[in-house]
Design a protein around this motif. Sequence first.
Motif, short mmCIF file in Angstrom:
data_model
loop_
_atom_site.label_atom_id
_atom_site.label_comp_id
_atom_site.label_asym_id
_atom_site.label_seq_id
_atom_site.Cartn_x
_atom_site.Cartn_y
_atom_site.Cartn_z
N TYR A 1 0.82 -1.22 0.00
CA TYR A 1 0.00 0.00 0.00
C TYR A 1 0.85 1.27 0.00
O TYR A 1 0.62 2.18 -0.79
CB TYR A 1 -0.91 -0.03 1.22
CG TYR A 1 -1.75 1.21 1.44
CD1 TYR A 1 -2.79 1.53 0.57
CD2 TYR A 1 -1.51 2.05 2.52
CE1 TYR A 1 -3.57 2.65 0.79
CE2 TYR A 1 -2.29 3.18 2.74
CZ TYR A 1 -3.32 3.48 1.87
OH TYR A 1 -4.08 4.59 2.09
N ALA A 2 1.86 1.28 0.88
CA ALA A 2 2.66 2.50 1.02
C ALA A 2 3.33 2.87 -0.30
O ALA A 2 3.32 4.03 -0.70
CB ALA A 2 3.69 2.33 2.11
N GLU A 3 3.88 1.87 -0.98
CA GLU A 3 4.50 2.16 -2.29
C GLU A 3 3.46 2.60 -3.31
O GLU A 3 3.67 3.51 -4.08
CB GLU A 3 5.18 0.91 -2.85
CG GLU A 3 6.45 0.53 -2.16
CD GLU A 3 6.72 -0.95 -2.35
OE1 GLU A 3 7.47 -1.30 -3.27
OE2 GLU A 3 6.14 -1.75 -1.58
N GLY A 4 2.33 1.91 -3.28
CA GLY A 4 1.28 2.15 -4.27
C GLY A 4 0.75 3.57 -4.21
O GLY A 4 0.36 4.13 -5.24
N LEU A 5 0.77 4.17 -3.00
CA LEU A 5 0.21 5.51 -2.85
C LEU A 5 0.81 6.50 -3.84
O LEU A 5 0.16 7.42 -4.29
CB LEU A 5 0.46 6.03 -1.43
CG LEU A 5 -0.48 5.56 -0.33
CD1 LEU A 5 -0.04 6.13 1.01
CD2 LEU A 5 -1.92 6.00 -0.63
N ALA A 6 2.08 6.28 -4.16
CA ALA A 6 2.77 7.28 -4.99
C ALA A 6 2.77 6.95 -6.47
O ALA A 6 3.29 7.71 -7.26
CB ALA A 6 4.20 7.41 -4.49
N HIS A 7 2.19 5.81 -6.85
CA HIS A 7 2.30 5.41 -8.26
C HIS A 7 0.94 5.38 -8.94
O HIS A 7 0.10 4.56 -8.61
CB HIS A 7 2.97 4.04 -8.38
CG HIS A 7 4.41 4.11 -8.02
ND1 HIS A 7 5.35 4.66 -8.86
CD2 HIS A 7 5.06 3.76 -6.90
CE1 HIS A 7 6.53 4.62 -8.26
NE2 HIS A 7 6.38 4.09 -7.08
N PRO A 8 0.73 6.29 -9.90
CA PRO A 8 -0.59 6.39 -10.50
C PRO A 8 -1.04 5.12 -11.19
O PRO A 8 -2.21 4.78 -11.16
CB PRO A 8 -0.44 7.53 -11.51
CG PRO A 8 1.02 7.69 -11.73
CD PRO A 8 1.70 7.21 -10.48
N LYS A 9 -0.12 4.38 -11.80
CA LYS A 9 -0.54 3.20 -12.54
C LYS A 9 -0.63 2.00 -11.59
O LYS A 9 -1.69 1.39 -11.44
CB LYS A 9 0.44 2.91 -13.68
CG LYS A 9 -0.12 1.97 -14.73
CD LYS A 9 0.72 2.03 -15.98
CE LYS A 9 0.48 0.83 -16.88
NZ LYS A 9 -0.88 0.75 -17.38
N ALA A 10 0.47 1.75 -10.87
CA ALA A 10 0.46 0.64 -9.92
C ALA A 10 -0.54 0.92 -8.81
O ALA A 10 -1.17 0.02 -8.28
CB ALA A 10 1.84 0.45 -9.34
N GLY A 11 -0.71 2.20 -8.47
CA GLY A 11 -1.59 2.57 -7.36
C GLY A 11 -3.01 2.06 -7.55
O GLY A 11 -3.70 1.74 -6.58
N ALA A 12 -3.44 1.97 -8.80
CA ALA A 12 -4.79 1.48 -9.06
C ALA A 12 -4.93 0.04 -8.57
O ALA A 12 -6.02 -0.39 -8.21
CB ALA A 12 -5.11 1.57 -10.54
N GLU A 13 -3.83 -0.70 -8.56
CA GLU A 13 -3.89 -2.07 -8.05
C GLU A 13 -3.48 -2.16 -6.59
O GLU A 13 -3.90 -3.05 -5.88
CB GLU A 13 -2.96 -3.00 -8.86
CG GLU A 13 -3.54 -3.45 -10.19
CD GLU A 13 -3.04 -2.61 -11.35
OE1 GLU A 13 -1.83 -2.40 -11.42
OE2 GLU A 13 -3.87 -2.14 -12.14
N LEU A 14 -2.63 -1.24 -6.15
CA LEU A 14 -2.04 -1.42 -4.81
C LEU A 14 -2.76 -0.67 -3.71
O LEU A 14 -2.65 -1.04 -2.54
CB LEU A 14 -0.56 -0.99 -4.84
CG LEU A 14 0.32 -1.83 -5.75
CD1 LEU A 14 1.76 -1.32 -5.75
CD2 LEU A 14 0.29 -3.29 -5.33
#
Length: 512
Positions: free
Chosen positions: A206-219
């Motif tokens: 989750y913490a990493e995903g917060l900053a990534h627009p593409k991966a964030g959609a999954e994370l």
Amino acid sequence: MSGVHLVWFKRDLRVHDHAPLLAAVASGAPVIPLYIFEPGYWAEPELSRRQFDFLMDSLRELDAALQARGSRLMVRTGEVTEVFSALHGKHGLDAIHAHEEVGLQWALGRDRAVYRWARNAGVSMREQPALPPGRESWSVRWDRRMAEPRGKAPEQIRSPALTAPDWPLPKDFGLGADDCPARQPGGRSAGVDCLRAFLEARGPSYAEGLAHPKAGAELSSRLSAHLTFGTLSLREAWQAARRTLSLAAEQGDAAFAASMEAFLASLKLHGQFVQMLQEQTTLDSRNLQPAHDGLRPRAEPSDPRLEAWIEGRTGFPFLDACMRSLKATGWLNFQTRAMVMGFVSHHLWLDWRLPAERIAARFTDFDPAIHYAQARIQAAATGVDAPRIFNPVKQSREQDPDGALIREWVPELARLPDAFLHAPWDAPPEFLSAAGVVLGQTYPMRIVDHMAAANEARTRIAAVRRSHAPAAAADDFKARLAGRPRRATPRRNPPKTVVQQLDLDFGLTQAS
Ligand SMILES: Cc1cc2nc3c(=O)[nH]c(=O)nc-3n(C[C@H](O)[C@H](O)[C@H](O)COP(=O)(O)OP(=O)(O)OC[C@H]3O[C@@H](n4cnc5c(N)ncnc54)[C@H](O)[C@@H]3O)c2cc1C
């Protein structure tokens, strides 16, 4: 002809952890579960077809859950007081149970009219706050409320004979197609699946995903629309995350535990914004710092810059990719929501209110409390801190370094090498022509010189900040809000198996 209790569902579309439903059933009286489609509500500019479709998914499941308990969902369309009057005439209502809705001016006016009607009709209006109201010791009361046992779904609901007129269609409210093929599905089961998948699989990152627009959609959790429509309660999400946190901590998975802490902080921030709207009912229409009034021109609805921004044609590839992806999916992560609102406020120098209204309709998860508070923060209209003006090119390089998001949503630039993808105006002509790009024709020339515009915005805002002491409300705001959720330390290790031990006791069977 007496003793019927009505449960008025609004943004709480579930039978689990639903205190008003439990209170109505506990009364021993026949219960009418009701949802009202309000034409006035759907005429509000922030409302849209994607939200309507999510709602319909959720109502269908709510109806099934009620039918499994011997009742059904009564659906009516019209002014709330007229619907109540008709039902009172037919069934004789003793009481109306509902969660209190914290909404904008329209909802406040509607609720005042409902209270007047109930008083005159001699019907007891029993609203319960969904979250702790009032400011006194709010944080303590939030923790206490979240830790309280969840309300079990009633096993049986006794209802009078209910007719089932056809449910309305989007066109009845003037809602045409809005081109959102990747909208999240609504409904309780999708909400529970989403929470379960988040905690069992995606949560550790989750913490990493917060900053990534593409991966964030999954994370990231992707729970926002479910929390907005109440297919899950905040308490259900909070308690499940607390259990996950405890298990992760027991197993020494510090990074996973930190991710869960960050998620719990996000849920609390949600609660804080709701509480703030309860107090500041003009949050959608006023600058917190009055010295900002008139600082930027109000955008005209037909302003071509507004249109370019909302449709993803600004000439800034990453920003355009975000806006086009929002149009097709109904969702963006926090970082990119902040960037796009900041861009329209600082780089395009437009007053935040109309852009915030326009973009609200693109979010399936539109929540007035969070959305308008955040739009105001990103425009620096709170007068609290110096503005953080995101550079759309730097953001692009940092958040989409390999251009995956840009290539997906801005295919007309797909053949540009990475080095020029983030700022095509800097690309040498031979690279542009090799990629089939003609700026101003196949893809827009950038709408503004972003560095010059950001400097200008900083200078103008600084002048206002120098000339006016922060408003008392701003100090108060700063004291209460930490801004955005705390980031957890990104995890480096692969997820452990801790989550397999989770028992997400949601009673999600066919009959739920
Ligand atoms: C300009 C702007 C507008 C926004 N509008 C909305 C909106 O209309 N509805 C909405 O739910 N969120 C809004 N947010 C907050 C945030 O961007 C979304 O909650 C998040 O992107 C939703 O994805 P998620 O459920 O995966 O979030 P997660 O990161 O998994 O967060 C879990 C939940 O915590 C809450 N949350 C997360 N971030 C915030 C925050 N900064 N403030 C308050 N609550 C938060 C939400 O309920 C969210 O579902 C907005 C942010 C900005 C900058």
